[in-house]
Design an enzyme around this catalytic site. Structure first.
Site, PDB file in Angstrom:
ATOM      1  CG  HIS A 118      -1.937   1.062   1.256  1.00  0.00           C
ATOM      2  ND1 HIS A 118      -1.798   2.208   1.995  1.00  0.00           N
ATOM      3  CD2 HIS A 118      -3.129   1.166   0.612  1.00  0.00           C
ATOM      4  CE1 HIS A 118      -2.872   2.968   1.831  1.00  0.00           C
ATOM      5  NE2 HIS A 118      -3.691   2.363   0.997  1.00  0.00           N
ATOM      6  CB  SER A 319      -8.869 -12.558  -2.164  1.00  0.00           C
ATOM      7  OG  SER A 319      -9.092 -11.233  -2.590  1.00  0.00           O
TER       8      SER A 319
HETATM    9  C1  LIG Z   1      -6.995   0.518   2.666  1.00  0.00           C
HETATM   10  C2  LIG Z   1      -5.626   0.041   2.920  1.00  0.00           C
HETATM   11  C3  LIG Z   1      -4.742   0.702   3.811  1.00  0.00           C
HETATM   12  C4  LIG Z   1      -4.960   2.005   4.503  1.00  0.00           C
HETATM   13  O1  LIG Z   1      -6.030   2.595   4.541  1.00  0.00           O
HETATM   14  P1  LIG Z   1      -6.515   3.976   5.135  1.00  0.00           P
HETATM   15  O2  LIG Z   1      -7.550   3.565   6.089  1.00  0.00           O
HETATM   16  O3  LIG Z   1      -6.998   4.667   3.924  1.00  0.00           O
HETATM   17  O4  LIG Z   1      -5.392   4.661   5.790  1.00  0.00           O
HETATM   18  C5  LIG Z   1      -3.519   0.124   4.055  1.00  0.00           C
HETATM   19  N1  LIG Z   1      -3.161  -1.015   3.468  1.00  0.00           N
HETATM   20  C6  LIG Z   1      -3.951  -1.672   2.618  1.00  0.00           C
HETATM   21  C7  LIG Z   1      -3.480  -2.962   2.023  1.00  0.00           C
HETATM   22  C8  LIG Z   1      -5.210  -1.159   2.311  1.00  0.00           C
HETATM   23  O5  LIG Z   1      -5.988  -1.833   1.436  1.00  0.00           O
END
Ligand SMILES: *Cc1c(COP(=O)(O)O)cnc(C)c1O
Length: 376
Positions: A118, A319
């Site tokens: 991410h 998933s």
């Molecule tokens: C959505 C997501 C995040 C972080 O999300 P926020 O709540 O927008 O900060 C982090 N890692 C993954 C894999 C995600 O899908």
């Protein structure tokens, strides 16, 4: 209220209402009812400080927050006595907390993360000024273990901090934490730390029959899970969970400057811990198991329907993220799909029904027919 203000609010409400029905690309469960908590919006509660310590600010929901943390400790196979955590503003803050712990444990460590990690992680590493190396991904979104092995081998003189993706954003891929541990053991690296970014799948794996390795017994040192994704809430939130004794080290170093301050932010939302607590009360012990397994069945339905229609769609094991070739911008907009390079995905959250999947596929097929006609 004057009519102009009222009109603005009415218009926005109508927009939200219409958009909700065509939101299939982002993993936010919209199937919730927190109306029982509305009266609490008339107060100014604040969860400032460590939820496991007393606070001078008495209008707080620390007790509910602790119960939520204990639920997550159970789900992540961490004995409650060893667990520490808090309700965050979302997945990003949870990742920041985990990487902060990893960095405090091993200040000279190298952080390893994959191409599919991410975007928040890259940003956090810049903020922390932590040395880091990006590892290649496999086609399914999982980290490339050979590239990881080689890269860690070259840097075996320093500790390793691994980011394990427990459900990547685009493809829902799950990195195998047991392989991370094997690599460290094989290279005789004893100083290593695993932070799991389990934003979405942290609420899936605990409820399926045959999960990939996950949890503190599988090697997690910290984990971030989102609250507004699988559980669902009108305000973004999440959970940061780690081992109590790690936090002790950080807390001590801050005690030195005069406060016992263990959370990243100061003032914290007191309503979101309540929402998560309420969601667990409502769902009971088996509620999320049912919800999660329904979502997986709908994801499988979507893959089958796409494939039967001649569109090559697929998903990773356990998933709810269904990956398929990127359709036209109109369809992406209409259904709020998430595009990336030549693919798009839809995510079968509880509000994404089979009927909705059928409508999306009909649109994709019309799109393909139109483009093959115009290509003639
Ligand atoms: C959505 C997501 C995040 C972080 O999300 P926020 O709540 O927008 O900060 C982090 N890692 C993954 C894999 C995600 O899908």
């Amino acid at each position: 209220m004057d009519t102009k203000t009222q009109d603005r609010l009415d218009g926005l409400l109508q927009d939200f209402d219409e958009l909700r029905d065509r939101q299939v690309g982002y993993p936010c469960n919209q199937d919730f009812d927190y109306s029982a908590l509305l009266p609490f919006l008339s107060y100014c509660p604040n969860n400032v400080g460590d939820p496991f310590h007393d606070s001078n600010f008495l209008s707080n929901t620390h007790d509910m927050e602790r119960e939520v943390i204990n639920r997550f400790a159970d789900m992540m196979h961490l004995p409650q006595d060893d667990a520490w955590g808090y309700v965050t503003s979302g997945g990003t803050e949870g990742n920041m907390y985990g990487l902060y712990m990893g960095r405090e444990m091993f200040p000279d460590g190298v952080v390893y993360f994959s191409q599919d990690t991410h975007y928040s992680v890259v940003k956090i590493l810049r903020v922390l000024k932590a040395r880091n190396i990006m590892i290649k991904s496999q086609d399914n979104g999982e980290i490339d273990y050979d590239d990881l092995y080689e890269t860690v081998r070259i840097n075996r003189d320093v500790p390793a901090v691994f980011i394990a993706n427990i459900g990547t954003t685009m493809k829902g891929a799950i990195d195998d934490v047991s392989r991370f541990r094997e690599i460290a053991d094989d290279l005789a690296i004893t100083n290593y730390y695993i932070h799991a970014d389990a934003a979405l799948s942290g609420m899936i794996l605990p409820f399926v029959d045959d999960p990939q390795p996950f949890g503190f017994d599988a090697g997690f040192d910290s984990v971030a899970v989102s609250g507004h994704k699988m559980i669902g809430s009108p305000m973004p939130c999440g959970v940061a969970l780690t081992r109590r004794d790690y936090v002790g080290r950080v807390a001590r170093s801050i005690e030195y400057v005069g406060v016992l301050d263990t959370t990243l932010t100061g003032s914290r939302n007191a309503i979101t811990p309540m929402m998560l607590w309420y969601a667990f009360q409502q769902q009971g012990p088996d509620g999320f198991r049912r919800i999660v397994n329904d979502c997986i069945e709908v994801a499988e339905y979507a893959v089958t329907r796409f494939n039967d229609s001649g569109i090559p769609a697929w998903r990773n094991k356990n998933s709810v993220t269904v990956v398929f070739p990127k359709p036209s911008p109109e369809i992406i907009r209409k259904w709020q799909l998430a595009p990336y390079e030549d693919i798009a995905h839809l995510i079968t959250m509880p509000h994404v029904t089979r009927e909705k999947i059928d409508l999306v596929i009909d649109d994709c097929l019309r799109d393909l027919q139109a483009s093959s006609k115009s290509g003639e």
